[in-house]
Design a protein around this motif. Structure first.
Motif, mmCIF file in Angstrom:
data_model
loop_
_atom_site.group_PDB
_atom_site.id
_atom_site.type_symbol
_atom_site.label_atom_id
_atom_site.label_comp_id
_atom_site.label_asym_id
_atom_site.label_seq_id
_atom_site.Cartn_x
_atom_site.Cartn_y
_atom_site.Cartn_z
ATOM 1 N N TYR A 80 -116.974 -56.692 -81.356
ATOM 2 C CA TYR A 80 -116.245 -57.905 -81.679
ATOM 3 C C TYR A 80 -114.772 -57.662 -81.390
ATOM 4 C CZ TYR A 80 -114.251 -62.001 -83.634
ATOM 5 O OH TYR A 80 -113.580 -63.172 -83.733
ATOM 6 N N GLY B 274 -111.231 -56.434 -75.835
ATOM 7 C CA GLY B 274 -109.791 -56.405 -76.077
ATOM 8 C C GLY B 274 -109.385 -55.602 -77.289
ATOM 9 N N PRO C 57 -110.036 -54.262 -81.524
ATOM 10 C CA PRO C 57 -110.163 -54.913 -82.833
ATOM 11 C C PRO C 57 -109.133 -56.018 -83.020
ATOM 12 C CG PRO C 57 -110.223 -52.533 -83.059
ATOM 13 C CD PRO C 57 -109.841 -52.824 -81.648
ATOM 14 N N ARG C 58 -109.557 -57.074 -83.677
ATOM 15 C CA ARG C 58 -108.637 -58.155 -84.039
ATOM 16 C C ARG C 58 -109.206 -58.906 -85.227
ATOM 17 N NH1 ARG C 58 -109.727 -61.446 -78.537
ATOM 18 N NH2 ARG C 58 -109.133 -59.427 -77.795
ATOM 19 N N GLU C 59 -108.357 -59.716 -85.828
ATOM 20 C CA GLU C 59 -108.821 -60.507 -86.967
ATOM 21 C C GLU C 59 -109.895 -61.469 -86.499
ATOM 22 O OE1 GLU C 59 -106.278 -61.928 -89.987
ATOM 23 O OE2 GLU C 59 -104.768 -60.406 -89.588
ATOM 24 N N ALA C 60 -110.899 -61.640 -87.332
ATOM 25 C CA ALA C 60 -112.023 -62.519 -87.022
ATOM 26 C C ALA C 60 -112.041 -63.674 -87.998
ATOM 27 C CB ALA C 60 -113.331 -61.739 -87.114
ATOM 28 N N ARG D 256 -114.465 -52.533 -90.037
ATOM 29 C CA ARG D 256 -113.280 -51.933 -89.397
ATOM 30 C C ARG D 256 -113.701 -51.035 -88.228
ATOM 31 N NH1 ARG D 256 -112.234 -50.693 -95.114
ATOM 32 N NH2 ARG D 256 -110.660 -52.170 -95.861
ATOM 33 N N GLU E 78 -108.206 -58.755 -91.848
ATOM 34 C CA GLU E 78 -107.597 -57.652 -91.116
ATOM 35 C C GLU E 78 -108.355 -57.466 -89.803
ATOM 36 O OE1 GLU E 78 -109.099 -53.464 -92.478
ATOM 37 O OE2 GLU E 78 -108.882 -54.694 -94.300
ATOM 38 N N PRO E 79 -107.814 -56.688 -88.871
ATOM 39 C CA PRO E 79 -108.524 -56.476 -87.603
ATOM 40 C C PRO E 79 -109.867 -55.770 -87.822
ATOM 41 C CG PRO E 79 -106.222 -55.869 -87.387
ATOM 42 C CD PRO E 79 -106.471 -56.107 -88.851
ATOM 43 N N SER F 231 -113.782 -54.597 -85.728
ATOM 44 C CA SER F 231 -114.404 -54.341 -84.436
ATOM 45 C C SER F 231 -115.867 -54.762 -84.402
ATOM 46 C CB SER F 231 -114.282 -52.868 -84.062
ATOM 47 O OG SER F 231 -114.909 -52.070 -85.041
#
Length: 161
Positions: free
Chosen positions: A82, A87, A89-92, A109, A133-134, A136
């Protein structure tokens, strides 16, 4: 004119009914083709193993578990990686649009620990469910399953990548 209006209404109602069946049939077809993986969560009270579908493309991640009512007790869906574009890890943010079953949405995480569990999300809701929070990966399980098994934030999640 009235007959034309009635015919148009009948067509629209028929089309709407077909769309619902088509969406359910599409979901069933996708489930039959979806790769499965085992996900293990190590919690304070032991290991919990789930056999889940993998949403590893943008299309699969967009559909998720929409239209599904037959999620196995120890089944669900893993969104990994994800996001699927690689790209990092990022907030989902997830939602429950067109999802008739309550879900536990587990945000994971990059180190494999659980960042947040959104328990028993509301079916059909369009409210955003953020990770905070970010992350993955994201794991969706049947609603209430996390609490039932004692799964908590900080627990370690692993699967075959």
């Amino acid at each position: 004119m009235k007959l034309l209006a009635m015919a148009s209404l009948a067509f629209l109602l028929g089309a709407a009914a077909c769309t619902g069946r088509d969406a359910a049939a599409t979901a069933s077809d996708e489930r039959a083709k979806a790769p499965l993986t085992e996900v293990t969560i190590a919690s304070a009270n032991g290991r919990h193993v789930f056999r889940v579908e993998v949403a590893d493309t943008p299309e699969k991640q967009q559909r998720g578990l929409m239209y599904r009512t037959d999620i196995p007790k120890d089944g669900g869906m893993l969104f990994a990686p994800y996001p699927p574009d690689g790209g990092g890890p990022r907030e989902a943010s997830f939602w429950m649009k067109n999802t008739p079953s309550p879900l536990d949405i587990i945000f994971i995480r990059p180190d494999g620990t659980i960042a947040r569990i959104a328990e028993n999300t509301v079916p059909f809701s369009e409210a955003q469910v953020p990770s905070g929070e970010p992350v993955s990966a994201v794991l969706e399980l049947n609603g209430g399953r996390s609490a039932e098994l004692g799964i908590a934030e900080g627990d370690k999640v692993s699967w075959n990548k």
